[in-house]
Design a protein around this motif. Structure first.
Motif, PDB file in Angstrom:
ATOM      1  N   VAL A  21       0.900  -1.218   0.079  1.00 24.62           N
ATOM      2  CA  VAL A  21       0.123  -0.154   0.047  1.00 24.62           C
ATOM      3  C   VAL A  21       0.923   1.208  -0.031  1.00 24.62           C
ATOM      4  CG1 VAL A  21      -1.742   1.383   1.113  1.00 24.62           C
ATOM      5  CG2 VAL A  21      -2.105  -0.983   1.056  1.00 24.62           C
ATOM      6  N   ALA A  68      -8.803   5.279  -8.274  1.00 21.00           N
ATOM      7  CA  ALA A  68      -9.733   4.410  -8.261  1.00 21.00           C
ATOM      8  C   ALA A  68      -9.773   3.661  -9.541  1.00 21.00           C
ATOM      9  CB  ALA A  68     -11.120   5.238  -8.177  1.00 21.00           C
ATOM     10  N   ARG A  71      -6.863  -3.499   2.738  1.00 25.89           N
ATOM     11  CA  ARG A  71      -7.936  -2.668   2.857  1.00 25.89           C
ATOM     12  C   ARG A  71      -7.848  -1.707   4.159  1.00 25.89           C
ATOM     13  NH1 ARG A  71     -12.362  -5.292   2.010  1.00 25.89           N
ATOM     14  NH2 ARG A  71     -12.723  -4.338  -0.139  1.00 25.89           N
ATOM     15  N   PHE A  95      -5.122   0.642   3.960  1.00 20.62           N
ATOM     16  CA  PHE A  95      -5.366   2.043   3.104  1.00 20.62           C
ATOM     17  C   PHE A  95      -6.171   2.920   4.230  1.00 20.62           C
ATOM     18  CE2 PHE A  95      -4.774  -0.131  -1.272  1.00 20.62           C
ATOM     19  CZ  PHE A  95      -4.199   1.111  -1.758  1.00 20.62           C
ATOM     20  N   ASP A  96      -6.929   2.309   4.970  1.00 22.50           N
ATOM     21  CA  ASP A  96      -7.813   3.003   5.887  1.00 22.50           C
ATOM     22  C   ASP A  96      -6.854   3.824   6.883  1.00 22.50           C
ATOM     23  OD1 ASP A  96     -10.035   1.992   5.190  1.00 22.50           O
ATOM     24  OD2 ASP A  96     -10.118   0.395   6.621  1.00 22.50           O
ATOM     25  N   ARG A 139      -9.558   8.441   1.430  1.00 24.12           N
ATOM     26  CA  ARG A 139      -8.886   8.617   0.022  1.00 24.12           C
ATOM     27  C   ARG A 139      -9.704   7.528  -0.937  1.00 24.12           C
ATOM     28  NH1 ARG A 139      -3.886   8.354  -1.168  1.00 24.12           N
ATOM     29  NH2 ARG A 139      -3.254   9.098   0.975  1.00 24.12           N
ATOM     30  N   LEU A 162     -10.077   4.472  -3.100  1.00 25.70           N
ATOM     31  CA  LEU A 162      -9.267   3.258  -3.100  1.00 25.70           C
ATOM     32  C   LEU A 162      -9.316   2.418  -4.555  1.00 25.70           C
ATOM     33  CD1 LEU A 162     -10.819   1.324  -0.157  1.00 25.70           C
ATOM     34  CD2 LEU A 162      -8.749   2.641   0.091  1.00 25.70           C
ATOM     35  N   LEU A 175     -10.196  -3.381  -5.419  1.00 28.14           N
ATOM     36  CA  LEU A 175      -9.594  -4.598  -4.886  1.00 28.14           C
ATOM     37  C   LEU A 175     -10.264  -6.040  -5.490  1.00 28.14           C
ATOM     38  CD1 LEU A 175      -8.928  -3.098  -1.377  1.00 28.14           C
ATOM     39  CD2 LEU A 175      -7.321  -3.316  -3.256  1.00 28.14           C
TER      40      LEU A 175
END
Length: 993
Positions: A20, A36, A52, A55-56, A61, A63, A66
């Motif tokens: 990430v 995206a 995920r 990213f959090d 933002r 993502l 996935l």
């Protein structure tokens, strides 16, 4: 911006986190919405969740999209039907395998029909994924060794060729490959304009590897490989392809194969993110240790360039425990400390038994680890119940089998009588253990309930017994049934048990919790696909159920500790823990031994283009190399398992050997420090099981109860026990402790003796006058058949014992005819007693038979199923016949009054049916000693003296005073704690109040 290329992250980094971070860094110059448009394909659901979460952590933002590589096959494609359910395909293959086995007995040895069907399904899936067809197998050259077996395998594989035809419904692997091929074809016409990244996969499966190659060739396609060895030199990479067989057991082999397919070299692989791994020096050591065999001769040369190994291995600990229990305890202590300190810790091992041991050890501190693999369905409560019922269908229910079902935690949970059910189960167990039968039925349960007809809960007991009794006819099943009927019958059994006497299956816990829900899903699918399964015997259905339950996993719904996680080996690339424990590092455990392939030999697989068995070892090696690079690592193994000494994992062995051979780099010192750190945890683990304070072994007991509490009667057969093991008389007569009969009744010597006595008693009571020996022989055999049918519920044992009786029947009938001419039976199996003069004590006896002879004297007969006692045993220990003779002369038997005894006879109901005759005087001549004799009167006098001695307060009941042999067991050895004391030890007398 995403540039085309092959990227990787080194071993030991937190792959999801750095994936990430690298993606965000590469997209930082792009507008927010550009993220995206990125399609990010990951290798597993857990990897997707970790990505995920990472990213959090970077705030709000866009993502990327996935996706999972394994979900490619689910994409809709025109003209391509959905994949056939895996269970349906396995059921169809099982029918084909069953037909093969019928024609070729022994082909399935060691596998079973459903096991063979599973392996065939795995082979077909691999062929589909690798793009190998049955036509490719036709060209194989079969070696002469075991050629017949492999030719038969190929003949059978031709039968399933229809599954490879273009119009056949594809399985999941076939559809995955077809979808990937369609995607590649579409990209050839119009390639995607948005970036596509495949991350976390090694490309070990054919369809996945094909997709990764296509992505790598896209203008904005990128691969991010996990655990890439950047320190491995070119000659080591080149050696992975040397020789006839590729070195697939090397951790980096899959990358070499991928790079070759892309016409690239290891030098073309770029770091995805430049954050360094936790310990580059340790990674270099492990990389050199795991070099393929052709280049390990360069250890000494390249080892000279390694850094100081004491510093490199500072955060590496090696635990070599004595056994798996000690290993699990040491791991549990490490995890406990980590939980207290808030250190994120991952236990990684493929050994599920070891993880269960660790979880049990952690339970003492209330720590529940987050087990990612979960628990096999067959080990959950619903799984165990369904497995037991599948094995018991159509079989006569044994006592232990009945209690397994009654004591199961799901039984009667739909009823309000669950607590009462458990109480009744305990009462029924004691009753059936005492009275039988070995195979309980409805009548036995009702008889048990009726013995309480004067109790307030009699009607409840009767209701419960009738509910349970209704289960027995439900259990009956024909030898073979259609699979759908097998499933219906099986689930009806489970529902009846779970419902209870007055409940409903909906109110029960059968399908509740995680295990119940997963079991319901499995059996719902089985019922839905049963139409494709054909007919199943009881045994083959039980085998099918075992395979289905074993192949399904369920996760506990309990709240797990956030910092303590258990992973399988494959998930080593997902974890990002500060401390990693690599456990079970023994050959056969990690790496696991490759499963034998019953269909294709290793050479045939190589020729066909299929993966070699070493592939799994190579993937395990990659998981190990990835995990051992973590910030802090503990390596554990047990030097011995339950059977023998273990062999260290090849990776640990190589690491230890390499370090031992590098004294200039302080390798032996570093290794000693690793073991020293491990020894600390082993020392703490050993203290867990060490009792607090000093525990002294028990002394040889010789209790002295008050005189008024001592036995007031003994049977003539118990006199032998009083002489040999007085403690057993104390336990039975004073403490009133009686040994329970076995949970599973068996045709033991006690039952055999009782049956033989019953046969002889009927024979003697019903004997006509002047019976011809031939007629007597036939009558004895007929009586034996009746008694065996009534008393022995095992048909095979009935036949065996009848054959033994038939062997002696002729001799016994002839001897009985001769005995009939000498006298008439006057007493048969009648009990009486005789008080001892001047003592508050009575001797009881129940002689097998006493005859009155024509001269008015009497003769005592005793039937033995085994060998009669010797003369020496009769004089010193086995006083039964001598004391019975003394009782006869004193008029203990009112039917015959006081009468002189002419002699005593032992009749053996076994062997050759021989007899042993004695007068009322027994004579014994020990080897090298003087002749010893004892009369009935002398035996009586000694017995009176013996009883008088045991009526004295100072006389104790010594344990195992004069056993026949040191190996003889007593029913009360556990109570006397025999084993903590020796037979030569002086008894420890203890006055009791």
């Amino acid at each position: 911006m995403i540039e085309r290329g092959i990227y990787a992250l080194p071993c030991g980094v937190d792959f999801p986190r750095e994936l990430v971070a690298g993606l965000i860094a590469r997209m930082q110059d792009q507008p927010p919405e550009a993220m995206a448009r990125v399609r990010l394909y990951l290798n597993s659901g857990r990897m997707l969740r970790r990505v995920r979460e990472e990213f959090d952590l970077h705030g709000a933002r866009f993502l990327p999209q996935l996706k999972l590589v394994t979900d490619l096959g689910r994409a809709p494609v025109r003209g391509l039907p959905p994949a056939e359910p895996a269970l349906r395909r396995r059921l169809e293959l099982a029918q084909l395998v069953a037909g093969l086995v019928d024609r070729l007995p022994g082909f399935e040895a060691g596998h079973g029909i459903f096991g063979l069907a599973d392996s065939l399904a795995t082979l077909m899936a691999e062929m589909q994924s690798e793009g190998v067809t049955p036509d490719d197998l036709e060209a194989l050259e079969i070696a002469d060794t075991h050629a017949q077996h492999w030719r038969l395998s190929l003949d059978f594989i031709r039968i399933v060729a229809r599954y490879f035809e273009a119009d056949a419904t594809p399985d999941a692997e076939a559809r995955q490959r077809r979808v990937v091929e369609q995607i590649i074809a579409d990209w050839a016409e119009a390639g995607p304009t948005d970036p596509i990244i495949v991350a976390g996969s090694t490309g070990s499966r054919g369809a996945t590897g094909l997709f990764m190659q296509a992505v790598a060739r896209l203008p904005q396609g990128a691969l991010v490989l996990p655990g890439f060895d950047f320190s491995m030199p070119a000659h080591a990479w080149n050696s992975l392809k040397s020789g006839t067989f590729p070195i697939e057991d090397h951790p980096q082999y899959r990358y070499r194969a991928m790079l070759d397919a892309l016409e690239a070299t290891p030098a073309d692989v770029t770091r995805w993110h430049h954050r360094p791994e936790p310990s580059p020096e340790r990674n270099a050591l492990i990389s050199l240790a795991l070099r393929p065999a052709p280049v390990t001769d360069q250890w000494m040369q390249e080892g000279a360039h390694l850094p100081d190994l004491v510093a490199a291995c500072e955060d590496l600990t090696l635990i070599e425990a004595r056994d798996p229990r000690a290993e699990a305890n040491a791991i549990a202590l490490i995890l406990r400390e980590a939980a207290e300190n808030g250190t994120s810790t991952a236990l990684i091992t493929p050994d599920r038994m070891l993880t269960r041991r660790v979880a049990v050890a952690l339970d003492r501190w209330g720590i529940i680890p987050d087990d990612s693999a979960g628990q096999p369905l067959q080990q959950t409560a619903p799984g165990r119940l369904l497995r037991h019922l599948a094995a018991m269908r159509g079989e006569a229910l044994t006592l232990d089998g009945l209690l397994i079902l009654l004591k199961h935690p799901l039984t009667a949970t739909g009823s309000t009588m669950r607590g009462t059910h458990l109480r009744y189960t305990r009462e029924l167990e004691l009753d059936l253990r005492k009275r039988g039968p070995a195979f309980p039925d409805h009548a036995a349960l009702v008889a048990w309930a009726k013995r309480y007809d004067d109790k307030p809960d009699y009607l409840d007991k009767l209701t419960w017994a009738n509910w349970l009794g209704a289960f027995f006819p439900l259990l009956e099943a024909p030898y073979e049934m259609p699979l759908g009927e097998c499933v219906t019958h099986h689930l009806a059994l489970a529902a009846h048990l779970a419902t209870g006497p007055d409940g409903t299956v909906e109110a029960s816990e059968l399908w509740l919790q995680d295990g119940g829900r997963e079991a319901f899903r499995v059996f719902s699918e089985l019922a839905r696909e049963a139409v494709h399964g054909g007919a199943y015997t009881r045994a083959s259905y039980a085998d099918l159920v075992n395979h289905l339950l074993q192949g399904s996993m369920t996760r506990a719904g309990l709240a797990a500790h956030r910092d303590i996680t258990i992973f399988g080996a494959l998930e080593a690339r997902v974890q990002g823990a500060e401390l990693v424990i690599l456990a079970g590092l023994n050959e056969g455990s990690w790496p696991e031994a490759p499963d034998p392939d019953p269909w294709l030999s290793r050479q045939m697989r190589l020729q066909a283009g299929l993966l070699l068995p070493e592939r799994q070892t190579g993937l395990s090696a990659h998981d190990f190399q990835q995990a051992v690079g973590a910030p802090r690592v503990v390596l554990t193994r047990a030097r011995r398992d339950a059977e023998a000494e273990t062999v260290p994992s090849r990776w640990v062995n190589r690491m230890v050997n390499l370090m031992s051979g590098l004294p200039d780099k302080r390798g032996p010192e570093a290794l000693a420090k690793m073991r020293e750190r491990g020894a600390k945890w082993l020392g703490l683990a050993s203290s867990l099981d060490r009792p607090q304070g000093e525990t002294k072994p028990a002394r040889r007991p010789s209790p002295r109860p008050p005189v008024e509490a001592r036995p007031k009667d003994l049977s003539v057969t118990q006199v032998k026990t009083l002489i040999r093991d007085p403690y057993a008389i104390y336990a039975r007569k004073v403490l009133k402790l009686y040994p329970l009969n076995p949970l599973r009744p068996e045709p033991d010597p006690l039952l055999r003796g009782n049956v033989l006595h019953e046969i002889v008693e009927r024979f003697v009571r019903q004997r006509p006058e002047d019976e011809d020996p031939a007629l007597g022989e036939a009558r004895l055999i007929a009586i034996a058949e009746d008694v065996l049918r009534e008393e022995v519920p095992w048909p095979s044992v009935q036949r065996l014992w009848l054959a033994r009786i038939t062997k002696i029947a002729r001799r016994f009938a002839v001897d009985e005819a001769a005995r009939a001419k000498l006298g008439t039976p006057a007493i048969i199996e009648e009990k009486t007693g005789l008080p001892l003069p001047d003592l508050d004590f009575k001797l009881t006896a129940k002689p097998d038979r006493i005859d009155i002879l024509e001269n008015g004297l009497s003769r005592i007969y005793d039937y033995k199923s085994g060998s009669p006692p010797s003369a020496g045993e009769m004089i010193h220990f086995d006083k039964q016949m001598l004391l019975e003779a003394a009782m006869v002369t004193r008029g203990a038997f009112k039917q015959i009054g006081p009468r002189e005894v002419e002699g005593m006879t032992y009749i053996r109901l076994g062997g050759e049916g021989e007899t042993a005759h004695h007068t009322t005087t027994v004579e014994f001549k020990p080897r090298g000693g003087e002749t010893q004799t004892e009369t009935a009167e002398e035996a009586w006098a000694k017995f009176c003296k013996l009883v008088a001695t045991y009526m004295k307060p100072a006389q104790g009941f010594t344990a195992r005073r004069a056993m026949h042999g040191a190996q003889d067991r007593s029913d009360y050895d556990q109570l006397s704690r025999y084993g903590e004391w020796e037979l030569s030890e002086t008894p420890d007398g203890e006055d009791l109040t």
